[in-house]
Design a protein around this motif. Structure first.
Motif, PDB file in Angstrom:
ATOM      1  N   ASN A  34       5.013   5.254   3.862  1.00  0.00           N
ATOM      2  CA  ASN A  34       4.728   4.402   2.695  1.00  0.00           C
ATOM      3  C   ASN A  34       3.277   4.521   2.256  1.00  0.00           C
ATOM      4  O   ASN A  34       2.977   4.544   1.062  1.00  0.00           O
ATOM      5  CB  ASN A  34       5.006   2.933   3.031  1.00  0.00           C
ATOM      6  CG  ASN A  34       6.486   2.616   3.021  1.00  0.00           C
ATOM      7  OD1 ASN A  34       7.303   3.469   2.681  1.00  0.00           O
ATOM      8  ND2 ASN A  34       6.829   1.397   3.398  1.00  0.00           N
ATOM      9  N   LEU A  35       2.375   4.582   3.246  1.00  0.00           N
ATOM     10  CA  LEU A  35       0.949   4.639   2.894  1.00  0.00           C
ATOM     11  C   LEU A  35       0.610   5.997   2.263  1.00  0.00           C
ATOM     12  O   LEU A  35      -0.210   6.063   1.346  1.00  0.00           O
ATOM     13  CB  LEU A  35       0.084   4.356   4.124  1.00  0.00           C
ATOM     14  CG  LEU A  35       0.181   2.900   4.636  1.00  0.00           C
ATOM     15  CD1 LEU A  35      -0.583   2.735   5.945  1.00  0.00           C
ATOM     16  CD2 LEU A  35      -0.328   1.907   3.592  1.00  0.00           C
ATOM     17  N   VAL A  65       5.765   3.095   7.943  1.00  0.00           N
ATOM     18  CA  VAL A  65       4.523   2.614   7.317  1.00  0.00           C
ATOM     19  C   VAL A  65       3.610   3.793   6.971  1.00  0.00           C
ATOM     20  O   VAL A  65       3.028   3.841   5.879  1.00  0.00           O
ATOM     21  CB  VAL A  65       3.811   1.586   8.222  1.00  0.00           C
ATOM     22  CG1 VAL A  65       2.415   1.275   7.701  1.00  0.00           C
ATOM     23  CG2 VAL A  65       4.638   0.300   8.297  1.00  0.00           C
ATOM     24  N   ARG A 109      -6.443   1.762   4.998  1.00  0.00           N
ATOM     25  CA  ARG A 109      -5.581   0.627   5.314  1.00  0.00           C
ATOM     26  C   ARG A 109      -5.380   0.531   6.816  1.00  0.00           C
ATOM     27  O   ARG A 109      -4.877   1.449   7.443  1.00  0.00           O
ATOM     28  CB  ARG A 109      -4.235   0.812   4.593  1.00  0.00           C
ATOM     29  CG  ARG A 109      -3.299  -0.339   4.711  1.00  0.00           C
ATOM     30  CD  ARG A 109      -3.748  -1.518   3.843  1.00  0.00           C
ATOM     31  NE  ARG A 109      -3.033  -2.712   4.292  1.00  0.00           N
ATOM     32  CZ  ARG A 109      -1.953  -3.194   3.674  1.00  0.00           C
ATOM     33  NH1 ARG A 109      -1.508  -2.636   2.579  1.00  0.00           N
ATOM     34  NH2 ARG A 109      -1.333  -4.253   4.164  1.00  0.00           N
ATOM     35  N   ALA A 115       1.649   5.612  -1.224  1.00  0.00           N
ATOM     36  CA  ALA A 115       0.749   4.716  -1.952  1.00  0.00           C
ATOM     37  C   ALA A 115      -0.588   5.391  -2.244  1.00  0.00           C
ATOM     38  O   ALA A 115      -1.195   5.158  -3.291  1.00  0.00           O
ATOM     39  CB  ALA A 115       0.531   3.439  -1.135  1.00  0.00           C
TER      40      ALA A 115
END
Ligand SMILES: Cc1cc2nc3c(=O)[nH]c(=O)nc-3n(C[C@H](O)[C@H](O)[C@H](O)COP(=O)(O)OP(=O)(O)OC[C@H]3O[C@@H](n4cnc5c(N)ncnc54)[C@H](O)[C@@H]3O)c2cc1C
Lengths: 748, 290
Positions: B279-280, B276, B188, B283
């Motif tokens: 969060n990644l 972020v 990502r 995920a």
């Protein structure tokens, strides 16, 4: 001819590379100029040092003391010097000019001129300006204030049973980012006068500024527009300064041509940007969901000098209450001085700022009274016969609720709203979706009595063989001026489009038809083109050169030839006259603010990735009434481009300031959307011809800049429940709101 | 343009030997230039030091993509275009292809090189996270010597590398893996704008689950969250041997908070980058649990 997609007049030279932009133009004995600028936002200039191992005696050097006439940029006020002398008012302010024939040497030398400046306390925000952290302008740091009043908000707020909603909304600076950076070439000397070629929107503005700079007669200053690669307002007032600088260097160099071209970094650092703003709202709504009272306070950061801030403020003020019927409205507004480089003209001219505040606020008002955003607006949209905040009675035959319905239908609003709400409520939804709208208007042409003061003039000249030349100072800057003027003339004269030529804007050859701004080119100047053409036909008829009612192109050509043979020439000149009933009271800020408005309803569909808080616009619907559409492809292009710029304003474009300078002054770090960030845009024209525009046309250019930002942020709130009230809604901003919400949820 | 053009000299040898000879003669003052997509930006704004530059563009020894059973080896001059179009890379190293496809836009992809991306040593570079996840090795050459070093550990500090003056990056090799179906690639790039964006965070995670569903191999590379591109060692340690679950995702998030040391800069904030990355990481683990 009107309403068809003829090829652009200057299309072929542009796509084949034959068109000459200013940096393409070749001059003998050319010198290259550079501008030495303050890096301090506020201070006193002590000295200038020329350092390094450089042949300084070969350089042309200009300082304030070299200015032959008045060292002021003549605009609305005369407070801005061409070259700072003593007081430094902003970072990036020009102090010294240098020029040399060797371009490389200029690049090296510009790093070796050191300005010695004693810093003073700078004012770098609207709040600090209001608090008078330092006094920069007049007594109160306000370049201009306005008060617009209808009814009495004070009394209205006292009534029972009202819902009161308050809010504050802020927008940041925005860079125009035309493709071609600014640039000028000058040849100037006592003997020859001053001639300028350059990238510019308003030749006569440059003319007005250069006459006093050199103390010359008006006829001794000539401004010629070169092919111009975009403007968006960014080449409205600032080019006067660059032209002045190039001319001062040439003057000192004894009339050698001097080229002054900005690179992107310099252009972004020092030229004008959209005014940052703060809008505060206090609104009262009754039990039926009707607006009862609206109070708005609108403030903008004008930067270091007055420039056009008063006019930007005016437009922002007049649009601050939008196209809504409300008996009690009060708008207070101020343009404040700061030590930022002066903010200036940019597509929309203050309206995108105040409309952002209003349209965000109305969504919150709707929620407060339990209505959907569309239903709340439907109950309050202006109808013909009702009045705006400036007491202007709406006489155009508009049907805003019908436009709203059309936009809702085209965007599949109701179904999507419901479907998104169901999906978003699901546990762990990573992508949240929302849909939001904005309804708004935008006044075409100059405000109030502006057009009367401008008294624009257009010339139409027939040549042998019936070809026609249009003489106007309106510039082609990519938007299609030349094409639509030729269409209007072709329609009015009933001759082929190819027979119409548009004279290059050159103050030695074209009359002053006012600046190329404010969506006035089509509606106001285009109308003069139409009238000029009609006068020409009348002259042919009266003289008996054209007989009967109809004629064909061949007959027209023969008539022109005969007329010119007899009289030597065939020309018509027309001057602006206001449509009947357009009256404006400048003192009370009341009356017909604009002869006509464009009206629009925009709908944005967004997705927000809850892992990264990135928002994307997934679909966009733009329904607008711009009167009769002259060239559908160009008009749709204006809407698509404006919406794209609006998406940038809404989500990406963030001028990062440090010590009064923009520090992300490169395209790498100042983020505008690319084609990949732009969704499908459904452009719908709802045509209601305007009686006083050419074939019924109004303005289109600015409208699409107004609506996207609030529609997008309204959609983000619908998707996430997060109420973002500042622009841009960057992921960092959405994250902060999300974390705050989450914290509040756990604590209470 | 802000550069003083006469202040620059460019040498353009046609063979690697010649280039290495020139570098050996002036290791401190001769700077290589490959595609120039980093250096010419500095040149344009007047920040590229004047002096002598060595163009690598004609050195065919630095080009080409070689495939053996064990490795895919990419010359330092391999462009983003070469990477994104390569079928075997697409099949086995999709995150490197994704990085190439999302770097710059087409003009930059035709000109920018993998070698330049590594040696420019920007903490925000986009191919390094994938190279870290794929456990790349790089070969450095100088006159009379060459050495292979693991890419993990090559960046020592901001713009400081385990590289001697006068050494060129010659090639990069990626070990090939078996049983492609047992591997998960999670990439990502967070740049806010879709293309032509410098990463605010770039995340590349690679993991293999064993037959019982436990994490057998895991490697995570990140950009823009530390002074150099970063291997997320704490997170890798927290995951290895564990079975993906919501609880493990939470542990990965906690570990990632320890891995990253982001800063505020012109493009984003430390806080955003931290959240972020966290969060990644979560995920990524969610993806492993299916
Ligand atoms: C518009 C634009 C967009 C960009 N977008 C991205 C992006 O999205 N993601 C991203 O990561 N980067 C991006 N970049 C940066 C750049 O394109 C990449 O870093 C690219 O890989 C650099 O390769 P190059 O060959 O052009 O490097 P060069 O500019 O030639 O060199 C860069 C550095 O590496 C050194 N060097 C190069 N090759 C060697 C070698 N073989 N041995 C030793 N030293 C060497 C040079 O001395 C120099 O210090 C972008 C750049 C631009 C201009």
């Amino acid at each position: 001819m009107i309403g068809t997609n003829v090829p652009r007049k200057e299309g072929i030279p542009k796509v084949t590379g034959a068109a000459l932009y200013i940096d393409d133009m070749v001059f003998d004995e050319l010198l290259h100029g550079a501008t030495i600028r303050s890096t301090v936002p506020h201070g006193t200039l002590v000295d200038v040092h020329f350092e390094g191992d450089l042949p300084w005696d070969e350089f042309v050097v200009v300082r304030a003391s070299d200015v032959p006439g008045d060292n002021v940029v003549t605009m609305i006020e005369s407070d801005q010097p061409f070259l700072a002398d003593g007081r430094i008012m902003h970072a990036g302010e020009a102090v010294v000019l240098i020029a040399h024939a060797d371009k490389d040497l200029v690049a090296r030398a510009r790093k070796h001129v050191r300005l010695e400046i004693t810093p003073l306390e700078p004012v770098l925000s609207i709040a600090d300006s209001v608090a008078k952290k330092a006094t920069l302008y007049a007594k109160d740091n306000a370049f201009k204030r306005f008060l617009v009043e209808k009814g009495s908000t004070k009394d209205a707020f006292k009534a029972d049973g009202l819902t009161i909603v308050e809010g504050e909304y802020t927008t940041g600076a925005q860079e125009q980012l035309y493709i071609e950076p600014n640039g000028m070439v000058a040849i100037a000397s006592e003997k020859e006068g001053v001639t300028i070629w350059g990238s510019l929107q308003c030749p006569y503005y440059v003319h007005k500024a250069l006459v006093p700079l050199f103390g010359l007669g008006a006829d001794n200053v000539r401004i010629v527009q070169a092919t111009t690669g975009g403007g968006f307002g960014g080449k409205e007032e600032f080019p006067s300064i660059i032209a002045g600088h190039a001319a001062l260097l040439s003057w000192k160099a004894g009339g050698k041509p001097v080229k002054l071209i900005y690179d992107r970094a310099e252009d972004m650092w020092v030229t004008t940007k959209r005014h940052p703003s703060i809008t505060r709202h206090k609104t009262a709504i009754d039990a039926k969901g009707k607006l009862v009272a609206m109070e708005v306070d609108f403030r903008i950061d004008g930067g270091a000098y007055a420039t056009l801030s008063s006019v930007v403020l005016s437009r922002g003020t007049i649009h601050a209450c939008g196209p809504y019927a409300c008996p009690n409205q009060r708008i207070t507004a101020a343009a404040m001085a700061t030590n930022h480089p002066p903010h200036g003209a940019f597509r929309g001219f203050g309206a995108p700022q105040s409309i952002f505040g209003l349209e965000r606020h109305l969504d919150r008002c709707a929620a407060a009274v339990g209505l959907t955003p569309d239903e709340f607006r439907r109950r309050n949209l202006l109808k013909p016969g009702q009045t705006t905040a400036t007491h202007q009675v709406i006489e155009e035959k508009i049907d805003l609720p019908a436009m709203l319905d059309l936009a809702l239908k085209r965007s599949d609003w109701a179904k999507k709203r419901e479907a998104f709400e169901v999906e978003n409520a699901k546990e762990g939804a990573r992508i949240k979706r929302g849909i939001g709208l904005a309804s708004f208007f935008h006044g075409s042409g100059f405000t109030g009595s502006g057009e009367v003061y401008l008294a624009s003039v257009v010339g139409v000249r027939a040549r042998q063989g019936g070809t026609i030349e249009i003489l106007a100072s309106s510039t082609e800057i990519g938007q299609g001026t030349n094409t639509i003027f030729a269409q209007i003339a072709s329609e009015a004269l009933n001759i082929p489009y190819e027979w119409i030529q548009i004279a290059n804007p050159d103050t030695a050859n074209v009359p002053d038809s006012g600046p190329t701004v404010a969506s006035r080119t089509c509606m106001v100047v285009g109308k003069l083109v139409e009238r000029g053409c009609r006068q020409l036909v009348d002259a042919l008829r009266k003289g008996g050169f054209l007989a009967g009612d109809g004629y064909d192109a061949k007959q027209f050509a023969r008539a022109c030839d005969a007329y010119i043979f007899r009289h030597g020439k065939l020309e018509a000149t027309t001057t602006y006259t206001p449509p009947p009933g357009v009256e404006w009271d400048e003192k009370r800020y009341r009356g017909s603010a604009y002869a006509a408005y464009g009206w629009a309803v925009y709908v944005a569909e967004v997705s927000v990735d809850m892992l990264t808080w990135e928002a994307r616009v997934e679909h966009f619907t733009a329904v607008q009434d711009i009167g009769k559409v002259i060239h559908p492809v160009l008009a749709a292009g204006q809407v698509e481009g404006g919406v794209t710029q609006g998406i940038g304003f809404a989500l990406y474009e963030d001028v990062v300031w440090r010590d009064g300078s923009m520090i992300n002054n490169q395209m790498t770090n100042y983020i505008i959307p690319t084609a990949a960030d732009v969704p499908p845009i459904d452009v719908v024209f709802h045509e209601v011809p305007f009686a006083h525009g050419p074939s019924g046309a109004k303005g289109v250019g600015e409208l699409p800049m107004d609506g996207p930002a609030p529609a997008i942020l309204n959609a983000i709130e619908h998707a996430t429940g997060l109420s973002i009230t500042s622009l841009p809604a960057a992921p960092e901003v959405i994250m902060a709101a999300a974390l705050k919400n989450a914290a509040e949820a756990t604590h209470g | 343009m802000r550069a003083y053009v006469p202040g620059y000299e460019m040498l353009a040898p046609k063979a690697l030997d010649e280039a290495l000879g020139l570098l050996a003669a002036s290791p401190e003052t001769l700077t290589p230039i490959a595609g120039g997509t980093d250096l010419m930006v500095l040149f344009e704004c007047g920040r590229l030091p004047e002096g002598r530059y060595l163009s690598l563009w004609q050195l065919d020894e630095l080009r080409g993509i070689d495939i053996t059973d064990e490795f895919v080896t990419l010359g330092a001059l391999t462009t983003y275009r070469d990477v994104r179009d390569h079928p075997l890379l697409q099949a086995e190293f999709p995150m490197l292809c994704a990085a190439a496809a999302e770097s710059g836009a087409i003009a930059i992809q035709n000109r920018g090189t993998l070698g330049g991306n590594i040696i420019n040593a920007s903490p925000a570079a986009d191919s390094p996270p994938a190279l870290l996840a794929y456990d790349a090795e790089i070969e450095l050459v100088k006159k009379g010597g060459a050495r292979w070093v693991p890419y993990r550990g090559f960046h020592l500090d901001y713009k400081v590398m385990d590289k001697e003056p006068g050494e060129l990056l010659r090639r990069v090799r990626l070990p090939r893996r078996k049983d492609e179906a047992s591997w998960t690639h999670f990439y990502r790039k967070v740049g806010t704008r879709r293309y032509q964006a410098i990463s605010k965070v770039c995340f590349a995670g690679l993991a293999q689950l064993d037959s019982k569903g436990a994490i057998k191999v895991v490697r995570i590379g990140l950009a823009s969250v530390a002074p150099t591109v970063l291997a997320a060692v704490e997170t890798e340690t927290a995951l290895i041997g564990q079975t993906p679950s919501a609880k493990l995702a939470a542990q990965a998030r906690a570990a990632m908070a320890k891995d990253v040391t982001p800063i505020d800069d012109i493009r984003s904030t430390a806080e955003y980058r931290r959240h972020v990355s966290i969060n990644l990481a979560g995920a990524f683990v969610d993806t492993l649990s299916g």
